[in-house]
Design an enzyme around this catalytic site. Structure first.
Site, PDB file in Angstrom:
ATOM      1  N   PRO A  36       0.801  -1.142   0.000  1.00 47.51           N
ATOM      2  CA  PRO A  36       0.000   0.000   0.000  1.00 47.51           C
ATOM      3  C   PRO A  36       0.857   1.221   0.000  1.00 47.51           C
ATOM      4  O   PRO A  36       1.593   1.516   0.921  1.00 47.51           O
ATOM      5  CB  PRO A  36      -0.816  -0.122   1.269  1.00 47.51           C
ATOM      6  N   GLU A  37       0.759   1.919  -1.070  1.00 44.83           N
ATOM      7  CA  GLU A  37       1.364   3.252  -1.173  1.00 44.83           C
ATOM      8  C   GLU A  37       0.216   4.238  -0.998  1.00 44.83           C
ATOM      9  O   GLU A  37      -0.868   3.839  -0.582  1.00 44.83           O
ATOM     10  CB  GLU A  37       2.082   3.397  -2.525  1.00 44.83           C
TER      11      GLU A  37
END
Length: 290
Positions: A2-3
């Site tokens: 998850p960015e």
DNA sequence: AGTGTATCCTGCAGGC
DNA sequence: TGCCTGCAGGATACAC
């Protein structure tokens, strides 16, 4: 993980079910996920009302009544899943921390309102959950770079900061203290859109390159938010759905496939122990090459 | 200052 | 089918 786009999508998906809700109980199944230890977490948040769900960089942030902030870094494989009471779907396979919530919407008999669960799920357990006071949250937030989708992130500021470091551009972009929320996928994507080689020393990005990079970072991240994030393997939204942006990636994970701009095969290089993907024609080694 | 390496973990794909 | 190796979206500590 998850960015930024994935954290943003998760935060958006949690707002409706979670905001205004009260944390009625917490179960810590993997103590290593909780920075201050399970007992302090349980003590600190049981009974608290969740005022708002937001995001800072790659972190999902739950602001609690009274000013404390619950900061969730999802590491590589973390998910934050909302499970309404009596959800018939199978439970998450790797629950790490479970928050039981009483929703905000009050029924005529609040005691009858079913509780839902916010499950932090993380097979690799690289993620971390921490509870910060308002002051500690501000200090932590100041240690991060600007939000790339905010107005405070300007091409001018980006150019000034790039000029101060000779580290490779991809490494520079991964530094959360420089710009908050860019990870390995979107770093490669932004470099491609900006037509800058990922290994180019940051300080060698000229003024025009910095303007292109500024636009590219914002464009790529905004597009990915619209797509609900990139699901390569582990990422899911708060509702358990896959994102769609993996279908729009230009270079990441596409070694040997044609560059979407010029058709030349995409190359993969490894530095700092991580892969970077780029087009050798569109992103030459030197700024005035090719 | 910057880079390479190792570490925390599990799951999965690929080779044999 | 099973074993082994390598690799993965992150963050940090360490030696050089």
């Amino acid at each position: 993980m998850p960015e930024l786009p994935e954290a943003e999508t998760i935060a958006r998906g949690l707002r409706a079910p979670v905001e205004g809700g009260t944390i009625t109980g917490v179960s810590v199944l993997h103590a290593d996920l909780v920075e201050m230890g399970p007992a302090a977490l349980v003590r600190g948040i049981t009974g608290a009302i969740i005022e708002a769900v937001g995001r800072r960089g790659k972190n999902v942030v739950l602001r609690l009544e009274g000013g404390d902030h619950l900061v969730v870094n999802l590491g590589m494989s973390g998910r934050l899943l909302w499970r309404p009471a009596h959800d018939p779907s199978p439970p998450p396979s790797h629950p790490g921390v479970v928050f039981r919530l009483r929703p905000a919407a009050q029924t005529p008999n609040p005691r009858a309102a079913p509780e839902g669960e916010l499950v932090y799920h993380d097979p690799r357990r690289f993620g971390r959950i921490r509870l910060l006071t308002q002051g500690a949250y501000r200090t932590w937030s100041r240690s991060l770079g600007p939000e790339p989708l905010s107005r405070g992130f300007t091409a001018r500021r980006l150019a000034l900061e790039l000029a101060r470091s000779r580290t490779p551009l991809r490494s520079w972009l991964l530094d959360q203290g420089k710009v908050a929320g860019v990870g390995n996928i979107y770093a490669s994507e932004a470099c491609h859109v900006a037509r800058l080689h990922p290994a180019l020393p940051a300080s060698e990005v000229d003024a025009a390159g910095a303007r292109r990079l500024h636009r590219a970072i914002r464009r790529v991240l905004a597009e990915a938010v619209e797509g609900g994030g990139t699901t390569l393997r582990d990422y899911r939204t708060a509702q358990g759905w896959e994102g769609a942006y993996q279908h729009s990636l230009r270079v990441y994970g596409r070694e040997g496939e044609p560059c979407p701009r010029c058709g030349r095969p995409v190359r993969r290089i490894v530095f700092s122990n991580r892969s970077a993907f780029y087009c050798p024609r569109c992103q030459p080694e030197l700024p005035n090459d090719g």
